[in-house]
Enzyme design. Structure first.
Site, PDB file in Angstrom:
ATOM      1  N   HIS A 199       3.056   2.133   2.146  1.00  0.00           N
ATOM      2  CA  HIS A 199       3.281   2.639   3.497  1.00  0.00           C
ATOM      3  C   HIS A 199       4.417   1.853   4.131  1.00  0.00           C
ATOM      4  CE1 HIS A 199      -0.306   5.217   3.776  1.00  0.00           C
ATOM      5  NE2 HIS A 199      -0.891   4.302   3.031  1.00  0.00           N
ATOM      6  N   ASN A 213       0.816  -1.215   0.000  1.00  0.00           N
ATOM      7  CA  ASN A 213       0.000   0.000   0.000  1.00  0.00           C
ATOM      8  C   ASN A 213       0.848   1.263   0.000  1.00  0.00           C
ATOM      9  OD1 ASN A 213      -2.462  -1.542   0.272  1.00  0.00           O
ATOM     10  ND2 ASN A 213      -1.752  -1.975   2.343  1.00  0.00           N
ATOM     11  N   CYS A 249       4.551   7.232   9.137  1.00  0.00           N
ATOM     12  CA  CYS A 249       5.886   7.601   8.698  1.00  0.00           C
ATOM     13  C   CYS A 249       5.911   7.547   7.178  1.00  0.00           C
ATOM     14  CB  CYS A 249       6.920   6.641   9.293  1.00  0.00           C
ATOM     15  SG  CYS A 249       8.615   6.993   8.773  1.00  0.00           S
TER      16      CYS A 249
END
Length: 375
Positions: A272, A270, A307
């Site tokens: 991330h 995704n 993050c």
């Protein structure tokens, strides 16, 4: 911050735990333009088994459209996992590979966390949730809603060694009005011994606005049919460690690793940063003398913000100070560092991952026990 899959996260169609029903015996195959396909009665039997499980979970029969959405894939047939008989949890077995162990020839905590994530993903996928990595239901996809990790707690009582077979069971449940939870039980498959437990909390977020959102009754109804009807907890003990709040680690800290940068390999499907990456960052600032003589027993992480791939992360660690606990000096630190020693002879530390501007990414707590004698 996002853990692929859903509510650490996501599973596959029901497969018998008996190898003889995996399709390798008593089955014939025919080849079409797309490769080999199972084409006999065992395929239909597996499909019927899954539908019976779903009927138990929902209390009603499935439509033809729902039936086809649960057609087992080749991966489903080969995977050593299946829904349990009542359809309300999922079990899968894993062989510990040579590249999943550390210097002690036992699985690393990152390996354990990856396996928790894998079995969760397989569970959610298997009950019909999306395969986009977010374990989203139909309503969630309609309104661009996803699950994000709020807390992860792992306890490991015995690390599996290279070539050991590990069985992991997982299930989901509602967690108040704003989230859900996923629990795991880890067993040594050869002996049935419980060697670890884990639990996680998830909240719902709008993928476009990045704002948290309450879980609607419509979404809740979509996934609760696959959850235990009565409360089932991996940690049923009162005041267990998974419930403890994590205090903010204040400056000055005693140990730090500055300037950690996400690698491309740290990004999940995704785009991330994968949850397991945060665990590695937390451990980067642990003192060497503890790593050499102790092994991680308990890990708790609170996820406070995402993050990004271009962020620079600082990992900070200090021994946890608690009243009425025994304080130990760590060797090789000239008496400057101390660590809490609890009643079980474990050392406790607090952790903080933050950006250069002071923004918190994660708060964490770890407990470390003396390493056992080598196998």
């Amino acid at each position: 911050m996002l853990l692929k899959g859903g509510a650490f996260s996501s599973c596959n169609a029901a497969i018998s735990e008996n190898r003889s029903t995996f399709g390798f015996s008593n089955s014939t195959r025919r080849q079409n333009g797309n490769g080999f396909v199972l084409c006999n009665s065992s395929d239909r039997a597996r499909k019927a088994q899954l539908l019976r499980v779903l009927a138990v979970a929902t209390g009603d029969a499935k439509t033809k459209q729902q039936e086809s959405s649960h057609e087992p894939t080749l991966a489903d047939r080969l995977r050593l996992g299946s829904l349990t008989e009542d359809g309300l949890s999922y079990k899968e077995r894993f062989i510990v590979r040579c590249y999943e162990v550390g210097i002690n020839k036992t699985a690393t905590v990152e390996t354990i966390a990856n396996l928790l994530q894998e079995v969760g993903c397989n569970h959610a996928q298997g009950v019909g949730f999306s395969t986009d990595g977010f374990a989203t239901t139909l309503t969630m996809r309609k309104f661009h809603l996803i699950w994000v990790t709020a807390r992860m707690h792992i306890e490991i009582y015995k690390y599996p060694a290279w070539s050991d077979v590990l069985e992991i069971e997982t299930w989901c449940q509602s967690e108040g009005r704003i989230g859900t939870r996923r629990d795991w039980i880890l067993k040594d498959y050869a002996t049935g011994e419980v060697i670890g437990r884990a639990t996680s909390k998830w909240v719902m977020m709008n993928q476009d606005t990045r704002r948290l959102q309450k879980v609607t009754d419509e979404v809740r109804d979509e996934y609760l049919i696959y959850c235990p009807k009565t409360l089932r907890l991996a940690f049923p003990e009162e005041n267990n460690a998974s419930l403890r709040k994590i205090a903010k680690l204040e400056d000055p800290v005693q140990y730090s690793k500055i300037g950690l940068v996400p690698r491309r390999a740290d990004l999940d499907m995704n785009q991330h940063i994968n949850n397991v990456t945060y665990i590695g960052w937390v451990l980067e600032s642990m003192p060497r003398e503890i790593i050499d003589t102790h092994e991680l027993q308990t890990l708790t992480l609170d996820y406070r913000r995402e993050c990004q791939h271009d962020d620079v992360v600082n990992s900070l660690t200090s021994p946890e100070s608690l009243m009425d606990d025994t304080i130990l000096e760590l060797e090789g630190t000239n008496g400057s560092a101390t660590a809490v020693k609890d009643e079980n002879d474990c050392l406790q530390f607090l952790h903080l991952l933050r950006l250069a501007d002071g923004s918190e990414i994660n708060r964490g707590r770890t407990e470390w026990r003396k390493k056992p004698s080598k196998r």
